[in-house]
Design a protein around this motif. Structure first.
Motif, mmCIF file in Angstrom:
data_model
loop_
_atom_site.group_PDB
_atom_site.id
_atom_site.type_symbol
_atom_site.label_atom_id
_atom_site.label_comp_id
_atom_site.label_asym_id
_atom_site.label_seq_id
_atom_site.Cartn_x
_atom_site.Cartn_y
_atom_site.Cartn_z
ATOM 1 N N GLU A 200 -8.327 98.524 -27.833
ATOM 2 C CA GLU A 200 -9.730 98.338 -27.047
ATOM 3 C C GLU A 200 -9.123 98.387 -25.360
ATOM 4 O OE1 GLU A 200 -11.621 94.789 -28.189
ATOM 5 O OE2 GLU A 200 -11.585 95.421 -30.220
ATOM 6 N N ARG A 201 -7.840 97.925 -24.812
ATOM 7 C CA ARG A 201 -7.982 97.634 -23.675
ATOM 8 C C ARG A 201 -6.571 98.388 -23.250
ATOM 9 N NH1 ARG A 201 -8.510 92.868 -25.655
ATOM 10 N NH2 ARG A 201 -6.372 92.175 -25.052
ATOM 11 N N ARG A 202 -6.482 98.946 -22.199
ATOM 12 C CA ARG A 202 -5.431 99.434 -21.474
ATOM 13 C C ARG A 202 -4.119 98.748 -21.397
ATOM 14 N NH1 ARG A 202 -6.854 102.690 -17.050
ATOM 15 N NH2 ARG A 202 -4.989 103.045 -16.318
ATOM 16 N N THR A 203 -4.398 97.336 -21.377
ATOM 17 C CA THR A 203 -3.164 96.605 -21.286
ATOM 18 C C THR A 203 -2.223 96.617 -22.585
ATOM 19 O OG1 THR A 203 -4.655 94.763 -21.696
ATOM 20 C CG2 THR A 203 -3.856 94.781 -19.498
ATOM 21 N N TYR A 208 2.186 98.684 -25.520
ATOM 22 C CA TYR A 208 2.833 99.628 -26.806
ATOM 23 C C TYR A 208 3.680 100.444 -26.167
ATOM 24 C CZ TYR A 208 2.381 103.586 -30.118
ATOM 25 O OH TYR A 208 2.797 104.488 -30.874
ATOM 26 N N VAL A 209 3.550 101.116 -24.943
ATOM 27 C CA VAL A 209 4.453 102.047 -24.340
ATOM 28 C C VAL A 209 6.006 101.234 -24.170
ATOM 29 C CG1 VAL A 209 4.964 103.610 -22.224
ATOM 30 C CG2 VAL A 209 2.918 103.593 -23.393
ATOM 31 N N ALA A 210 5.823 99.952 -23.663
ATOM 32 C CA ALA A 210 6.756 99.236 -23.232
ATOM 33 C C ALA A 210 7.659 99.167 -24.677
ATOM 34 C CB ALA A 210 6.463 97.938 -22.748
ATOM 35 N N ARG A 211 6.926 98.615 -25.809
ATOM 36 C CA ARG A 211 7.430 98.351 -27.232
ATOM 37 C C ARG A 211 8.350 99.418 -27.420
ATOM 38 N NH1 ARG A 211 3.015 95.355 -28.801
ATOM 39 N NH2 ARG A 211 2.050 97.245 -29.699
#
Length: 220
Positions: A200-203, A208-211
């Motif tokens: 739902e949110r860009r955060t 997710y990218v960091a993971r």
């Protein structure tokens, strides 16, 4: 450090009693100066850039958001500010989020005063204060979580690029500048990729990218 060796500290906590206590504690130290304080996330996001602390002590749970969000925003805009998360809960989820947001440390509110002062000094000097046992659990989750994912395959090449830039903390306007797209076009891409990822949110996308990156790094 400032020129005279003083560590500039900002305090964010919605409980005035806690804030006053930490203020008094830190102010007793010759090498620490409290340069500002706030009781809400919104106030902190205005005052931290204005006061330019070296260390921001951030309460995790706030009435209008989360200290983790404040950490992510501040680290994105001012990478030199070190964030020390302060919470009354030993909470894996909050720790996971704090690591993803770039926090330098994470301490519980029942910490002894002298230990908190030491934590501020350590974080200011560039050390990481994340609890090794808890951090190991988080890394275990990273390794388990990144395998599940075929969702990336659903993204177009442009959406993949935009997802990576969200992961670097860029706004829609900055992404537009980077990829030569109108801000509205970027917004449409972001809505589409979030829907494909089930977010739902860009955060969530940034975390997710960091993971995913952490997972790739671990396997190299």
């Amino acid at each position: 450090m400032t020129d005279n060796g003083t560590i500039r500290v900002f305090l964010l906590d919605d409980h005035e009693v806690v804030r006053r206590g930490v203020f008094e504690l830190l102010s007793l130290e010759d090498d620490i100066e409290v340069v500002g304080e706030a009781g809400t996330a919104a106030e902190a996001l205005v005052r931290i850039p204005a006061t330019r602390p070296q260390v921001a002590v951030l309460d995790v749970r706030l009435p209008d958001g989360s200290g983790v969000e404040v950490c992510r925003e501040i680290r994105s805009a001012l990478p030199d500010v070190r964030c020390l998360m302060l919470t009354s809960f030993s909470d894996d989820e909050a720790l996971f989020d704090a690591i993803m947001a770039g926090a330098s440390g994470y301490v519980l509110k029942d910490i002894r005063g002298s230990d908190l002062v030491g934590a501020v000094r350590d974080v200011a000097s560039g050390k990481s204060l994340l609890d090794p046992v808890a951090t190991a659990r988080v890394l275990e989750r990273l390794r388990g979580g990144a395998k599940e994912d075929d969702r990336l395959a659903a993204l177009s090449e442009q959406e993949r690029k935009i997802l990576d830039l969200i992961g670097e903390g860029m706004t829609n306007r900055q992404i537009g500048g980077e990829l030569h797209l109108a801000e509205k076009t970027v917004k449409n891409y972001v809505s589409s990729l979030l829907a494909k990822l089930g977010m739902e949110r860009r955060t969530q996308a940034a975390a997710y990218v960091a993971r995913t990156k952490a997972e790739q790094h671990h396997h190299q």
